[in-house]
Design an enzyme around this catalytic site. Structure first.
Site, PDB file in Angstrom:
ATOM      1  N   MET A 140       0.862  -1.162   0.000  1.00  0.00           N
ATOM      2  CA  MET A 140       0.000   0.000   0.000  1.00  0.00           C
ATOM      3  C   MET A 140       0.892   1.202   0.000  1.00  0.00           C
ATOM      4  O   MET A 140       1.348   1.633   1.054  1.00  0.00           O
ATOM      5  CB  MET A 140      -0.912  -0.028   1.219  1.00  0.00           C
ATOM      6  CG  MET A 140      -1.845  -1.214   1.152  1.00  0.00           C
ATOM      7  SD  MET A 140      -2.707  -1.438   2.689  1.00  0.00           S
ATOM      8  CE  MET A 140      -1.355  -1.621   3.774  1.00  0.00           C
ATOM      9  N   GLY A 141       1.236   1.698  -1.166  1.00  0.00           N
ATOM     10  CA  GLY A 141       2.049   2.896  -1.298  1.00  0.00           C
ATOM     11  C   GLY A 141       1.556   3.842  -0.257  1.00  0.00           C
ATOM     12  O   GLY A 141       2.168   4.031   0.757  1.00  0.00           O
ATOM     13  N   THR A 142       0.404   4.376  -0.477  1.00  0.00           N
ATOM     14  CA  THR A 142      -0.386   4.978   0.604  1.00  0.00           C
ATOM     15  C   THR A 142      -0.080   6.355   1.105  1.00  0.00           C
ATOM     16  O   THR A 142       1.053   6.817   1.145  1.00  0.00           O
ATOM     17  CB  THR A 142      -0.313   4.076   1.869  1.00  0.00           C
ATOM     18  OG1 THR A 142      -0.774   2.807   1.530  1.00  0.00           O
ATOM     19  CG2 THR A 142      -1.142   4.618   2.986  1.00  0.00           C
ATOM     20  N   THR A 143      -1.214   6.975   1.543  1.00  0.00           N
ATOM     21  CA  THR A 143      -1.120   8.143   2.405  1.00  0.00           C
ATOM     22  C   THR A 143      -2.070   7.863   3.555  1.00  0.00           C
ATOM     23  O   THR A 143      -3.251   7.598   3.334  1.00  0.00           O
ATOM     24  CB  THR A 143      -1.619   9.382   1.651  1.00  0.00           C
ATOM     25  OG1 THR A 143      -0.894   9.490   0.441  1.00  0.00           O
ATOM     26  CG2 THR A 143      -1.421  10.620   2.488  1.00  0.00           C
ATOM     27  N   GLY A 196       2.999   8.807   0.626  1.00  0.00           N
ATOM     28  CA  GLY A 196       2.421  10.115   0.303  1.00  0.00           C
ATOM     29  C   GLY A 196       2.646  11.147   1.381  1.00  0.00           C
ATOM     30  O   GLY A 196       2.517  12.349   1.132  1.00  0.00           O
TER      31      GLY A 196
END
Lengths: 244, 236
Positions: B13-16, B145
């Protein structure tokens, strides 16, 4: 104190890294280009993103350019290498014009030139880190081809680079047919670009569609596509399995 | 650039993710993109996961690692709630996450933000980054992120916000990160936790505010080309 030198693996066939200029890895990159033949010529689409690794750094990069009177070039990969290719093509077209003999380079010739450039650079282990799409019309003949950074080239009724190969081409294989109208062609390309927007991490929502016909080429103004998120499964995805 | 897509790359989950306290509770926020290499495996994932009725966790990093850690902690907290006879506190939940993250630090790759409300301490946010440090914060950000949000939150976060102000801040922050981080995207999900309970919200990508260099979405280029021409400017 030692400086951190960048390392090559021990079994590398590459020469000293201090060798003039070689693109070892790309820095600012463009993602997919998708193109298809339609009734009057070629339609090509590409978004306007220039990614810097995983950062969406530049959002107004034009990745499609007209070449001479009869061709359109779209590129994915390293943007600086694309700019270098445009410079080579400027010279090519200039010399062609200087002959002033009534003949002008058609898309097939430009494609062949690009193929030679890309393949020769690959042989010197100093590739131009791009995948190119070259489309055009000359004397009623439509032409659409592609060249990769290692010199693989071919022509087809529809082509794509990068993720477009995996996500857009299957759609085009199903829905493309001979003699598409301009409207149908645009809608088909937009369908492909929307899927890329959902599923390609480096895609951004700002694209251009370019058209080339016997009369000449136009590149549309930049615009964005509507996207769809209102599915009940999206509102509550983990309903059946909390924590997934 | 036509390198073969690595379909065997771990789901990450690259994610922010973000958690913010306000005067009465907490607001947790996250994007919804799960990627396998450069492919978006899930464009509508739910990264804000329930641990108990009053404590939720935002997950980032490896999807598998974060799921398994939260599953274990949910299980332990369930037992703990029965033993203590009342809802678990946010601090206990955070410490259980920390125990697992710290003792398995060599194997896990997940950054978590625990947020919730309990009757003793009210709304609390705990950040548990890689390595298993536990840190209580008025607000926390995480995921790839988050790099783009440090400056924004340093400027925009204020003590004593209202619930609506806090939620607006969270949605704005996640939306800004999505604009610049290729590993974040999709929809913005928020979870608001206070003495009254839990509220989940969902902000689809096309309903978010437009940022610099972004354009109003259209149905098709054909609509633009066929639109009636705009009126001529006046000649003064």
């Amino acid at each position: 104190m030692q400086f951190m030198a960048s390392k090559q693996p021990e079994n590398s066939l590459l020469g000293p890294e201090s060798d003039s200029q070689r693109t070892l890895y790309p820095y600012v990159t463009g993602t997919s280009v998708v193109a298809l033949k339609y009734k009057d010529g070629i339609l090509m689409a590409a978004d306007m993103g220039g990614s810097y690794g995983s950062t969406l750094r530049y959002k107004s990069v034009e990745r499609m350019k007209p070449i001479g009177k009869h061709s359109l070039l779209g590129a994915s990969g390293e943007i600086s290498d694309f700019q270098e290719i445009l410079h080579y093509l400027d010279e090519l077209i200039l010399y062609d014009n200087m002959w002033d003999d009534g003949n002008s380079l058609g898309p097939k010739e430009v494609h062949n030139y690009l193929t030679r450039v890309m393949y020769n650079r690959r042989n010197k282990f100093n590739p131009l880190w791009n995948s190119l799409v070259l489309g055009g019309v000359k004397n009623g003949q439509k032409y659409l081809g592609t060249v990769s950074m290692i010199g693989v080239n071919f022509e087809d009724n529809h082509v794509a680079t990068g993720f477009g190969n995996h996500l857009a081409r299957p759609i085009l294989r199903q829905e493309w047919h001979e003699n598409l109208s301009f409207e149908d062609g645009v809608r088909l390309l937009e369908k492909c670009m929307r899927v890329l927007l959902y599923r390609d991490r480096s895609a951004i929502n700002k694209l251009q569609i370019a058209k080339i016909t016997e009369e000449g080429s136009t590149i549309s103004q930049p615009y964005s596509l509507k996207t769809y998120w209102e599915f009940s499964a999206f509102a509550n995805p983990a309903q059946g399995a909390v924590g997934s | 650039m036509d390198l073969n897509m690595n379909v065997n790359a771990p789901h990450s989950m690259g994610t922010t993710i973000i958690g913010v306290t306000y005067n009465g509770g907490v607001v947790l926020g996250a994007d919804s993109r799960t990627s396998t290499g450069m492919y978006v495996a899930n464009r509508a994932s739910d990264k804000i996961t329930q641990l108990t009725d009053n404590v939720y966790v935002c997950r980032s990093g490896s999807a598998a690692d974060s799921q398994i850690v939260s599953d274990y902690v949910r299980y332990f907290l369930h037992q703990h709630t029965i033993q203590v006879g009342q809802p678990a506190t946010v601090k206990v939940a955070a410490n259980l996450i920390r125990l697992l993250s710290y003792s398995n630090k060599n194997m896990l790759q997940t950054g978590l933000i625990v947020g919730g409300w309990d009757k003793y301490e009210g709304g609390k946010i705990y950040g548990i980054p890689l390595g298993g440090t536990l840190i209580e914060q008025p607000f926390a950000i995480g995921g790839s992120g988050s790099s783009y949000l440090y400056g924004f939150l340093d400027q925009a976060w204020k003590e004593g916000m209202t619930k609506d102000e806090a939620e607006r801040l969270v949605v704005k922050a996640v939306s800004l990160a999505i604009a610049r981080d290729g590993a974040s995207g999709g929809v913005v999900r928020t979870v608001i936790i206070n003495s009254e309970g839990v509220t989940r919200n969902f902000y689809p990508g096309d309903k978010l505010q437009l940022w610099h260099d972004e354009l109003e979405p259209q149905n098709s280029l054909l609509d633009i080309l066929n639109a009636p021409p705009s009126p001529e400017p006046m000649n003064i």
